[in-house]
Design an enzyme around this catalytic site. Structure first.
Site, PDB file in Angstrom:
ATOM      1  N   ASP A   1       8.558   8.462  12.825  1.00 11.73           N
ATOM      2  CA  ASP A   1       8.933   9.726  12.171  1.00 11.73           C
ATOM      3  C   ASP A   1      10.438   9.893  12.040  1.00 11.73           C
ATOM      4  O   ASP A   1      10.910  10.790  11.346  1.00 11.73           O
ATOM      5  CB  ASP A   1       8.429  10.898  13.019  1.00 11.73           C
ATOM      6  CG  ASP A   1       7.005  11.269  12.689  1.00 11.73           C
ATOM      7  OD1 ASP A   1       6.545  10.933  11.600  1.00 11.73           O
ATOM      8  OD2 ASP A   1       6.356  11.890  13.548  1.00 11.73           O
TER       9      ASP A   1
HETATM   10  C1  BGC Z   1      10.319  12.941  17.557  1.00  9.96           C
HETATM   11  C2  BGC Z   1       9.193  12.052  17.126  1.00  9.96           C
HETATM   12  C3  BGC Z   1       8.074  12.880  16.562  1.00  9.96           C
HETATM   13  C4  BGC Z   1       8.575  13.868  15.539  1.00  9.96           C
HETATM   14  C5  BGC Z   1       7.449  14.791  15.127  1.00  9.96           C
HETATM   15  C6  BGC Z   1      10.716  13.874  16.451  1.00  9.96           C
HETATM   16  O1  BGC Z   1      11.726  14.730  16.899  1.00  9.96           O
HETATM   17  O2  BGC Z   1      11.402  12.126  17.962  1.00  9.96           O
HETATM   18  O3  BGC Z   1       8.740  11.280  18.222  1.00  9.96           O
HETATM   19  O4  BGC Z   1       7.143  12.030  15.966  1.00  9.96           O
HETATM   20  O5  BGC Z   1       9.623  14.633  16.047  1.00  9.96           O
HETATM   21  O6  BGC Z   1       7.772  15.599  14.078  1.00  9.96           O
HETATM   22  C1  NOJ Z   2       5.358  10.952  18.018  1.00 11.79           C
HETATM   23  C2  NOJ Z   2       4.515  11.406  16.876  1.00 11.79           C
HETATM   24  O1  NOJ Z   2       3.483  12.239  17.356  1.00 11.79           O
HETATM   25  C3  NOJ Z   2       3.919  10.234  16.145  1.00 11.79           C
HETATM   26  O2  NOJ Z   2       3.211  10.676  15.016  1.00 11.79           O
HETATM   27  C4  NOJ Z   2       4.973   9.260  15.739  1.00 11.79           C
HETATM   28  O3  NOJ Z   2       4.342   8.134  15.177  1.00 11.79           O
HETATM   29  C5  NOJ Z   2       5.818   8.838  16.924  1.00 11.79           C
HETATM   30  N1  NOJ Z   2       6.338   9.985  17.590  1.00 11.79           N
HETATM   31  C6  NOJ Z   2       6.972   7.925  16.528  1.00 11.79           C
HETATM   32  O4  NOJ Z   2       7.938   8.615  15.815  1.00 11.79           O
END
Ligand code: BGC
Ligand code: NOJ
Length: 811
Positions: A483
């Site tokens: 993400d």
């Molecule tokens: C986090 C990710 C997550 C995303 C969700 C980010 O701030 O680092 O791990 O998947 O938020 O929107």
């Molecule tokens: C947490 C999120 O829930 C997941 O959707 C995502 O793939 C990972 N972070 C990596 O960014």
């Protein structure tokens, strides 16, 4: 250093000091009523949706930590203490917390009194039960004042923590005997209330926080407990609470048990009131009556045990390796169920107010729980698919209460569609229930757009196929699995969301990772089509997959590993030519799992590069070298200081991808070495470094670039649970459900002599004995089913109800 130990016979983690590095929590409830409960009895309850139906209040990010919960104060002469130590923090003579499956027991002792709080959420019911047992172990009679205390939340947790100008005037309660009813907003549009009760008539109560704690008091020093007792306050506005005072006399050796409950009740609109202003309590009274006896409490506990016995019995291993067995048989599966219930909404790191159900998260979670609850997995798949858009893309999230897609995080995450194939494929392999593909499912939650689920999968595949960039690789859109790799975002203003800023569908930025997914889950799509006899379409899909494989092996190959992406300017991300972020874990895991480069050698080379460049003693980091400055063209990934989260943290979710990838190549020693490095039971003795609960996975462990290398964060709600279960149960131990049978294909350390597995699959039970006297890492030389040899390694499904004996000899 450890703060407790596992008790496998009871399937509990036993915490022996309240001073854990962080609150170590458990989840109670598995249907609609949930409670998060820490080892000191901190936490909160909610009904279905942690934001919209919050029952008790919890202050995140507060100091002192973990201030709200289900606390009991005991006043014994001059001494006031809590069985869980918090919040008064009186030093206890003895303390133990046992977190079990769906229940917790916290016991403290002070000055000859032992107090035990047993908590559970009754299976299939909407209430938290707490039984308090007090025992006088001293030689003198004890006169104790006992005060249970909870603070109600005014339902919408977000509004509750921000809209004080209104909320300080809306709070309302009713007190009726031993029950305290929280009925804020019930007078207007709500038709639900909460009830706190005790099976004993209290000697006093308070429902106004100010009265119980004192105007400037705190939960650590409530005025009522340290002063003259409860005042009988009735909350009007401000902060409604439920507090009671029970004055008890205990002879030496005597004990007493009190039953408390916290329930959630909904009434039909026409039946809300008993008389004007007085809530209809019929259902609440029935609930209290259901748990009026200790036998009822015991029965609720028994029902819970039976529930978990049945869930966990779908997969049990006996390997002789204690830590492995406890992860596989108990804690990993337990965590998978918690991610089924919570997705990423409510933990001690997720406030319950932010995220709903993630499209990709929920699809991946399915991989870890489908074997335990196939019927609910079916429903989940249909719910998720209904949030897909007609072009195959998807809302990134939906709300659990409404099951509607929510645009808060938008769409255009171009990995999302393919995860729907992954989840459905896992369901088909598990159940053989092909009828799911005929279910008519909305697109965009619009019934007029409903089509069979099969059509949803087709559009998933087609979306990727038709959204390719200049190198023939899939366009990344807002982001793929990572993400934080925001290649079309270019955010320069503080506070902008990295996930929604910028054009969602840049025409240039491409993802090698989605390329790997397309090959892996595209093949699953082809298998489904062939099974349905749709060979023409299957053949065409294979052509697309072959083209993608070629693109990944050319534009996606860097020479010694798979590249990560191309940015919006067409520059390489994750290649040797980059000054930072030269190699990423995700495409190595996904492309090798997809079988790309297995025959031509790139797969093995890529995994060697992972070992050489990304391995650390606490796990494999996401990328190297870490980004040391913010990069507009990469987005959130470079916003994190080096070593944290997606910027070179050990992102536990994709470590099992490497496990699966290594197993794909037959590397059993390495696969298991990677598995055990992050498996909680194996790292229990570094709890002081790791800091989060030693019985569950955390999302992230700080990488070697971080000052706090080895420290974990974001425990419980992570796709790590599902993927590690898949990696150990299927890739390593090798029991793999396929569309037409159960494949036995372990990939284990050469020095593992064998193991036994009991696997429930499609209604039959398989007792599988694997013999590795030969000392190989992979390869099954002979299989018997009920004594008869079978060719190959695929066992056809047995009739439901059958018990099948399987032996597999490796060699
Ligand atoms: C986090 C990710 C997550 C995303 C969700 C980010 O701030 O680092 O791990 O998947 O938020 O929107
Ligand atoms: C947490 C999120 O829930 C997941 O959707 C995502 O793939 C990972 N972070 C990596 O960014």
């Amino acid at each position: 250093m450890q703060y407790g130990h596992f008790d496998d016979a009871r399937r509990e983690y036993v915490i022996t000091t309240p001073r854990t590095p962080l609150p170590w929590i458990n989840y109670l409830g598995s249907e609609a009523f949930f409670t998060l409960l820490s080892n000191t009895a901190g936490g909160y309850s909610f009904y279905k949706d942690a934001r919209l139906r919050r029952i008790t209040r919890y202050r995140y990010n507060a100091s002192p930590l973990d201030g709200e919960g289900f606390r009991v104060y005991i006043r014994d002469g001059e001494t006031v203490w809590n069985p869980g130590w918090q919040p008064v923090q009186t030093e206890l003579d003895r303390y133990v917390c046992r977190h079990g499956l769906g229940y917790s027991v916290i016991e403290g002792a002070k000055n000859g009194v032992t107090a035990t709080q047993e908590f559970l959420v009754s299976h299939g019911d909407d209430c938290l039960l707490m039984r308090l047992t007090l025992r006088n172990d001293s030689a003198e009679e004890k006169r104790l004042d006992v005060f249970p205390y909870i603070e109600f939340c005014l339902w919408d947790a977000m509004d509750d923590s921000s809209n004080f100008q209104r909320n300080f005037s809306t709070g309302e309660v009713e007190v009726c005997g031993a029950a305290i009813y929280h009925k804020t907003e019930y007078r207007e549009r709500r038709d639900h209330y909460a009830v706190f009760w005790c099976d004993r008539a209290p000697d006093g109560f308070d429902t106004a926080r100010e009265a119980f704690l004192g105007a400037y008091g705190s939960p650590a020093r409530p005025a009522a407990v340290f002063g003259d007792g409860c005042t009988g306050s009735l909350a009007h506005g401000w902060q409604p609470v439920a507090a009671q005072q029970h004055t008890l006399t205990l002879a030496p050796g005597a004990s007493v048990r009190l039953l408390f409950g916290l329930g959630y009740i909904e009434n039909p609109r026409a039946e809300k009131w008993e008389r004007p202003g007085v809530v209809n309590k019929t259902k609440a009274e029935a609930m209290m009556a259901r748990y009026a006896t200790h036998a009822a409490f015991d029965a609720a506990m028994e029902a819970l045990r039976a529930h978990w016995d049945s869930l966990l019995s779908a997969y049990q291993v006996r390997s002789g390796a204690e830590k492995l067995d406890r992860m596989v048989n108990i804690w990993n599966q337990y965590q998978c169920m918690v991610t089924f219930n919570m997705s990423r909404s409510a933990s001690y790191f997720e406030s319950g107010m932010g995220r709903g159900m993630g499209f990709r998260d929920s699809c991946q979670d399915l991989l870890g729980f489908v074997h335990m609850i196939p019927e609910r997995a079916r429903e989940r798949i249909l719910d998720i698919a209904a949030t897909q858009f007609p072009d195959g893309s998807a809302y990134h999230q939906y709300q659990p209460l409404t099951k509607k897609g929510n645009l808060a995080v938008g769409s255009g995450f171009n990995d999302d569609p393919l995860w729907l194939i992954a989840g459905t494929d896992a369901y088909l392999r598990e159940t053989g229930d092909w009828s799911i593909l005929d279910e008519r499912v909305d697109f965009d939650n619009d019934p007029s757009l409903a089509r069979p689920l099969l059509e949803h999968l087709r559009r998933s595949f087609d979306y990727t196929r038709t959204h390719l960039g200049p190198h023939g690789l899939p366009l990344i859109g807002r982001a793929d699995w990572n993400d934080c790799l925001n290649l079309n975002c270019f955010s320069s203003e503080p506070g902008e969301s990295f996930q929604t800023t910028g054009p969602s569908e840049g025409p240039v930025a491409e993802s090698v990772f989605i390329g790997g997914m397309f090959v892996k889950y595209g093949r699953a799509w082809v298998d489904i089509l062939r099974h349905l006899g749709q060979t023409g379409e299957a053949g065409a899909a294979e052509t697309d997959i072959a083209a993608m494989e070629k693109a990944v092996l050319t534009a996606g190959w860097d020479g010694a590993w798979f590249r990560r992406a191309y940015d919006a300017e067409g520059r390489v991300v994750g290649g040797a030519e980059c000054d930072e972020g030269q190699i990423f874990i995700e495409p190595q895991g996904m492309c090798v799992m997809a079988g790309i480069g297995a025959e031509t050698g790139e797969a093995a080379t890529a995994l060697q590069s992972v070992e050489a460049r990304l391995d650390t003693r606490y796990g494999i980091v996401l990328l190297q070298p870490a980004y040391t400055r913010y990069r507009l063209e990469l987005g959130e990934i470079s916003s994190y200081p080096p070593g944290y989260k997606e910027n070179a943290g050990i992102f536990c979710h994709n470590n099992p991808w490497i496990v699966c990838a290594e197993a794909e190549l037959g590397h059993g020693d390495r696969a298991f070495a990677v598995y055990r490095r992050t498996a909680p039971a194996y790292i229990e003795d570094i709890s002081d470094v790791h800091r989060t609960e030693p019985y569950v996975y955390s999302q992230m462990i700080a990488g070697r670039d971080a000052p706090s290398f080895g420290e974990a964060k974001n425990s419980w709600l992570t796709g790590t649970a599902a993927w590690t279960f898949l990696s150990i149960s299927q890739a390593i131990l090798g029991v793999k459900p396929e569309l037409d049978g159960l494949r036995i294909d372990p990939c284990i350390p050469a020095d593992c002599k064998g193991f036994e597995i009991t696997r429930r699959w499609r209604g039959a039970t398989y007792h599988i004995t694997v013999d590795n006297a030969a000392g190989v890492e992979r390869g099954v030389a002979a299989i018997t089913v009920d004594g008869a040899p079978v060719p190959g390694s695929l066992i056809p499904p047995a009739a439901p109800g059958k018990c099948v004996e399987v032996t597999a000899v490796m060699g």
